[in-house]
Design a protein around this motif. Structure first.
Motif, PDB file in Angstrom:
ATOM      1  N   LEU A  15      14.955  -1.347  -3.423  1.00  0.00           N
ATOM      2  CA  LEU A  15      14.990  -2.574  -2.627  1.00  0.00           C
ATOM      3  C   LEU A  15      15.086  -2.263  -1.137  1.00  0.00           C
ATOM      4  CD1 LEU A  15      17.361  -4.846  -4.758  1.00  0.00           C
ATOM      5  CD2 LEU A  15      14.865  -4.888  -4.658  1.00  0.00           C
ATOM      6  N   THR A  16      15.892  -1.284  -0.792  1.00  0.00           N
ATOM      7  CA  THR A  16      16.051  -0.940   0.622  1.00  0.00           C
ATOM      8  C   THR A  16      14.754  -0.375   1.192  1.00  0.00           C
ATOM      9  OG1 THR A  16      17.000   1.172  -0.090  1.00  0.00           O
ATOM     10  CG2 THR A  16      18.528  -0.565   0.528  1.00  0.00           C
ATOM     11  N   GLU A  17      14.057   0.437   0.401  1.00  0.00           N
ATOM     12  CA  GLU A  17      12.772   0.975   0.852  1.00  0.00           C
ATOM     13  C   GLU A  17      11.742  -0.140   1.002  1.00  0.00           C
ATOM     14  OE1 GLU A  17      12.697   5.479  -0.974  1.00  0.00           O
ATOM     15  OE2 GLU A  17      12.323   3.782  -2.309  1.00  0.00           O
ATOM     16  N   PHE A  18      11.726  -1.056   0.038  1.00  0.00           N
ATOM     17  CA  PHE A  18      10.790  -2.168   0.125  1.00  0.00           C
ATOM     18  C   PHE A  18      11.067  -3.004   1.375  1.00  0.00           C
ATOM     19  CE2 PHE A  18       9.701  -6.590  -0.357  1.00  0.00           C
ATOM     20  CZ  PHE A  18       8.386  -6.536  -0.765  1.00  0.00           C
ATOM     21  N   TYR A  19      12.333  -3.245   1.664  1.00  0.00           N
ATOM     22  CA  TYR A  19      12.658  -4.074   2.828  1.00  0.00           C
ATOM     23  C   TYR A  19      12.148  -3.421   4.111  1.00  0.00           C
ATOM     24  CZ  TYR A  19      15.200  -7.099   6.002  1.00  0.00           C
ATOM     25  OH  TYR A  19      15.510  -7.993   6.994  1.00  0.00           O
ATOM     26  N   SER A  20      12.243  -2.095   4.191  1.00  0.00           N
ATOM     27  CA  SER A  20      11.742  -1.390   5.377  1.00  0.00           C
ATOM     28  C   SER A  20      10.228  -1.543   5.488  1.00  0.00           C
ATOM     29  CB  SER A  20      12.115   0.093   5.306  1.00  0.00           C
ATOM     30  OG  SER A  20      13.515   0.257   5.320  1.00  0.00           O
ATOM     31  N   ILE A  21       9.514  -1.404   4.344  1.00  0.00           N
ATOM     32  CA  ILE A  21       8.056  -1.567   4.331  1.00  0.00           C
ATOM     33  C   ILE A  21       7.684  -2.999   4.715  1.00  0.00           C
ATOM     34  CG2 ILE A  21       6.014  -1.554   2.852  1.00  0.00           C
ATOM     35  CD1 ILE A  21       7.399   0.641   1.209  1.00  0.00           C
ATOM     36  N   PHE A  22       8.402  -3.959   4.134  1.00  0.00           N
ATOM     37  CA  PHE A  22       8.158  -5.374   4.398  1.00  0.00           C
ATOM     38  C   PHE A  22       8.351  -5.692   5.886  1.00  0.00           C
ATOM     39  CE2 PHE A  22       9.961  -9.621   4.961  1.00  0.00           C
ATOM     40  CZ  PHE A  22       9.014 -10.424   4.352  1.00  0.00           C
ATOM     41  N   PHE A  52       0.801  -1.204   0.000  1.00  0.00           N
ATOM     42  CA  PHE A  52       0.000   0.000   0.000  1.00  0.00           C
ATOM     43  C   PHE A  52       0.842   1.266   0.000  1.00  0.00           C
ATOM     44  CE2 PHE A  52       1.030  -0.660   4.369  1.00  0.00           C
ATOM     45  CZ  PHE A  52       1.024   0.582   4.981  1.00  0.00           C
ATOM     46  N   ARG A  53       2.136   1.173   0.343  1.00  0.00           N
ATOM     47  CA  ARG A  53       2.999   2.349   0.329  1.00  0.00           C
ATOM     48  C   ARG A  53       4.081   2.258  -0.743  1.00  0.00           C
ATOM     49  NH1 ARG A  53       5.583   3.415   5.921  1.00  0.00           N
ATOM     50  NH2 ARG A  53       6.690   4.888   4.602  1.00  0.00           N
ATOM     51  N   ALA A  54       4.126   1.144  -1.464  1.00  0.00           N
ATOM     52  CA  ALA A  54       5.167   0.960  -2.468  1.00  0.00           C
ATOM     53  C   ALA A  54       4.650   1.333  -3.853  1.00  0.00           C
ATOM     54  CB  ALA A  54       5.652  -0.485  -2.466  1.00  0.00           C
ATOM     55  N   ASN A  55       5.576   1.664  -4.742  1.00  0.00           N
ATOM     56  CA  ASN A  55       5.215   2.003  -6.111  1.00  0.00           C
ATOM     57  C   ASN A  55       6.382   1.670  -7.030  1.00  0.00           C
ATOM     58  OD1 ASN A  55       7.064   4.323  -6.007  1.00  0.00           O
ATOM     59  ND2 ASN A  55       5.490   5.247  -4.701  1.00  0.00           N
ATOM     60  N   ALA A  80       8.266  -3.696   8.474  1.00  0.00           N
ATOM     61  CA  ALA A  80       7.238  -3.054   9.303  1.00  0.00           C
ATOM     62  C   ALA A  80       5.937  -3.832   9.248  1.00  0.00           C
ATOM     63  CB  ALA A  80       7.023  -1.615   8.835  1.00  0.00           C
ATOM     64  N   CYS A  81       5.608  -4.352   8.060  1.00  0.00           N
ATOM     65  CA  CYS A  81       4.381  -5.145   7.905  1.00  0.00           C
ATOM     66  C   CYS A  81       4.454  -6.427   8.730  1.00  0.00           C
ATOM     67  CB  CYS A  81       4.155  -5.465   6.430  1.00  0.00           C
ATOM     68  SG  CYS A  81       2.683  -6.456   6.102  1.00  0.00           S
ATOM     69  N   ILE A  82       5.581  -7.119   8.665  1.00  0.00           N
ATOM     70  CA  ILE A  82       5.747  -8.362   9.422  1.00  0.00           C
ATOM     71  C   ILE A  82       5.690  -8.100  10.924  1.00  0.00           C
ATOM     72  CG2 ILE A  82       7.273 -10.313   9.868  1.00  0.00           C
ATOM     73  CD1 ILE A  82       5.944 -10.149   7.064  1.00  0.00           C
ATOM     74  N   GLN A  83       6.231  -6.988  11.355  1.00  0.00           N
ATOM     75  CA  GLN A  83       6.169  -6.638  12.782  1.00  0.00           C
ATOM     76  C   GLN A  83       4.728  -6.414  13.224  1.00  0.00           C
ATOM     77  OE1 GLN A  83       8.838  -3.267  12.935  1.00  0.00           O
ATOM     78  NE2 GLN A  83      10.634  -4.542  13.346  1.00  0.00           N
ATOM     79  N   ARG A  84       3.914  -5.816  12.360  1.00  0.00           N
ATOM     80  CA  ARG A  84       2.484  -5.623  12.689  1.00  0.00           C
ATOM     81  C   ARG A  84       1.789  -6.971  12.797  1.00  0.00           C
ATOM     82  NH1 ARG A  84       2.847  -1.668   8.700  1.00  0.00           N
ATOM     83  NH2 ARG A  84       1.679  -2.977   7.239  1.00  0.00           N
ATOM     84  N   TRP A  85       2.085  -7.873  11.863  1.00  0.00           N
ATOM     85  CA  TRP A  85       1.485  -9.207  11.916  1.00  0.00           C
ATOM     86  C   TRP A  85       1.825  -9.913  13.229  1.00  0.00           C
ATOM     87  CZ3 TRP A  85       2.213 -11.943   6.520  1.00  0.00           C
ATOM     88  CH2 TRP A  85       1.517 -11.213   5.547  1.00  0.00           C
ATOM     89  N   ARG A  86       3.082  -9.837  13.620  1.00  0.00           N
ATOM     90  CA  ARG A  86       3.518 -10.528  14.833  1.00  0.00           C
ATOM     91  C   ARG A  86       2.950  -9.877  16.087  1.00  0.00           C
ATOM     92  NH1 ARG A  86       9.736 -11.560  12.665  1.00  0.00           N
ATOM     93  NH2 ARG A  86       9.146 -13.219  11.198  1.00  0.00           N
ATOM     94  N   SER A  87       2.784  -8.573  16.043  1.00  0.00           N
ATOM     95  CA  SER A  87       2.146  -7.890  17.170  1.00  0.00           C
ATOM     96  C   SER A  87       0.692  -8.333  17.295  1.00  0.00           C
ATOM     97  CB  SER A  87       2.229  -6.378  16.965  1.00  0.00           C
ATOM     98  OG  SER A  87       1.563  -5.688  17.999  1.00  0.00           O
ATOM     99  N   THR A  88       0.009  -8.476  16.158  1.00  0.00           N
ATOM    100  CA  THR A  88      -1.378  -8.961  16.160  1.00  0.00           C
ATOM    101  C   THR A  88      -1.448 -10.384  16.699  1.00  0.00           C
ATOM    102  OG1 THR A  88      -1.945  -7.564  14.260  1.00  0.00           O
ATOM    103  CG2 THR A  88      -3.395  -9.436  14.718  1.00  0.00           C
ATOM    104  N   GLU A  89      -0.477 -11.226  16.314  1.00  0.00           N
ATOM    105  CA  GLU A  89      -0.463 -12.609  16.794  1.00  0.00           C
ATOM    106  C   GLU A  89      -0.268 -12.660  18.308  1.00  0.00           C
ATOM    107  OE1 GLU A  89       1.834 -16.869  15.981  1.00  0.00           O
ATOM    108  OE2 GLU A  89       2.499 -15.043  14.973  1.00  0.00           O
ATOM    109  N   LYS A  90       0.603 -11.803  18.840  1.00  0.00           N
ATOM    110  CA  LYS A  90       0.793 -11.757  20.297  1.00  0.00           C
ATOM    111  C   LYS A  90      -0.490 -11.345  21.002  1.00  0.00           C
ATOM    112  CE  LYS A  90       5.759 -10.745  20.257  1.00  0.00           C
ATOM    113  NZ  LYS A  90       6.818  -9.761  20.601  1.00  0.00           N
ATOM    114  N   HIS A  91      -1.188 -10.385  20.400  1.00  0.00           N
ATOM    115  CA  HIS A  91      -2.461  -9.944  20.987  1.00  0.00           C
ATOM    116  C   HIS A  91      -3.480 -11.083  20.970  1.00  0.00           C
ATOM    117  CE1 HIS A  91      -5.740  -7.279  22.065  1.00  0.00           C
ATOM    118  NE2 HIS A  91      -6.417  -7.675  21.002  1.00  0.00           N
ATOM    119  N   ASP A  92      -3.533 -11.824  19.854  1.00  0.00           N
ATOM    120  CA  ASP A  92      -4.454 -12.963  19.770  1.00  0.00           C
ATOM    121  C   ASP A  92      -4.111 -14.038  20.793  1.00  0.00           C
ATOM    122  OD1 ASP A  92      -5.835 -11.768  17.701  1.00  0.00           O
ATOM    123  OD2 ASP A  92      -4.669 -12.762  16.122  1.00  0.00           O
TER     124      ASP A  92
END
Length: 368
Positions: A273-280, A265-268, A282-294
């Motif tokens: 590659l370095t920008e994509f890795y940062s976006i990637f 949603f933020r890539a174009n 951050a996304c994985i960290q959100r997923w893992r934070s959601t899993e901890k909450h679950d």
């Protein structure tokens, strides 16, 4: 601009900042240029080695062409390997996401955790969609996971990808059906509803064949090569014909496509590659934070149900997570309703027959 607006808000207004919007954007541009100093490939390589220094189980591989330029890249961290060891029976592999300035193809390898949400197993960039590239990627992924293969892998209808999967000895390939409708079919709601029923809701082979043949005849699709091709592959995507393998509830490669959307949603087309890795990341960290909450909710909550918790349902509430129990309860309730409906129909039939028949043969004759 996000960071600029955040600083304006913190300072109590744009007029309270000691630099202008133009100054801010120029600084951000210089910062990005500094991050990719010496070339984006060298920068992403440096990031990978930094990740390895922080995480000894971090795994990555590069592939260069004859000119020494980056042709392919794969990585996964230690948590991805741990997730794969637990949830790796079923994976989704797709290449629908292509957002970067080098026109490299991003291939995501995704699974489902015990809360029925996405978890990442690995990510790669490849230069083309040839069998050789897919073989390299899948062999690298397999090596990174200690040689373990999934039981089933879901993908799209790309033949090169399927050939590569078979070469790397993944056992079962299940293809998603990506539908691109043209003309009147694109606007026909009844057709879309019928086609969706074939894809997701048919319970038996007889039901599927009846619905499919009726649809083909109604819309005069007997000579359509696309529909004939996906019909020949029906065992790979129709739930009524693929009940003998574990799918974790996946019917197509939509899991990967939703992952692509979440990451992209933020890539174009100008994303490095370095920008994509940062976006990637951050996304994985959100997923893992959601899993901890679950996980926290499951540890502190008790499953409740509108149906009395006894027998099978009580056992399910003790072993399933809240998300999976909710799904199980829905299917269990549907089964009870169906059983009750059939019993009521049988009772009404017997009551009706009572006035017309007195022997077993007469009952049989009446039913016929």
């Amino acid at each position: 601009m996000d960071s600029y607006r955040a600083m304006c808000n913190e300072a109590g207004g744009e007029e309270n900042l000691r630099h202008t919007k133009k100054d801010h954007l120029n600084y951000w541009t210089r910062l990005k240029m500094k991050n990719i100093e010496g070339g984006d490939a060298q920068a992403i390589s440096k990031i990978m080695y930094q990740e390895l220094a922080n995480d000894p189980e971090f795994f990555f591989r590069f592939r260069l062409n004859k000119e020494g330029k980056l042709r392919a890249l794969f990585w996964r961290d230690s948590m991805m390997r741990e997730d794969y060891s637990i949830y790796g029976d079923v994976v989704v592999f797709d290449t629908t996401y292509r957002t970067n300035r080098y026109n490299l193809i991003c291939a995501l390898i995704v699974g489902i955790n015990n809360h029925w949400k996405n978890c990442m197993f690995g990510c790669a960039f490849i230069g083309d969609e040839k069998i050789e590239s897919f073989v390299w990627l899948l062999e690298t992924f397999k090596k990174s996971m200690g040689g373990k293969c999934p039981i089933s892998i879901f993908t799209d209808q790309d033949q090169a990808m399927c050939s590569a999967i078979q070469k790397v000895t993944f056992k079962d390939i299940h293809k998603g059906v990506k539908v691109t409708l043209f003309g009147s079919l694109k606007r026909d709601k009844d057709f879309k509803r019928t086609f969706s029923y074939c894809l997701k809701r048919c319970v038996t082979e007889v039901e599927f064949e009846a619905v499919w043949n009726s649809m083909i005849e109604k819309y005069n699709l007997q000579e359509d090569s696309w529909f004939q091709r996906i019909y020949d592959l029906k065992e790979k995507w129709c739930p009524a014909l693929s009940k003998d393998f574990f799918s974790a509830g996946i019917l197509s490669s939509q899991r990967s496509e939703s992952t692509n959307h979440a990451i992209g949603f933020r890539a174009n087309r100008s994303t490095s590659l370095t920008e994509f890795y940062s976006i990637f990341k951050a996304c994985i960290q959100r997923w893992r934070s959601t899993e901890k909450h679950d996980e926290f909710l499951c540890s502190k909550s008790t499953a409740s149900s509108a149906i009395p918790l006894s027998g099978l349902l009580k056992h399910a509430s003790e072993i399933y997570t809240l998300s999976l129990f909710t799904y199980f309860e829905e299917k269990f309730g549907s089964l009870l309703n169906l059983t009750a409906t059939k019993l009521n129909a049988l009772a009404r039939t017997l009551k009706l027959l009572d006035g017309y028949a007195t022997t077993a043969s007469e009952y049989y004759t009446y039913i016929q």
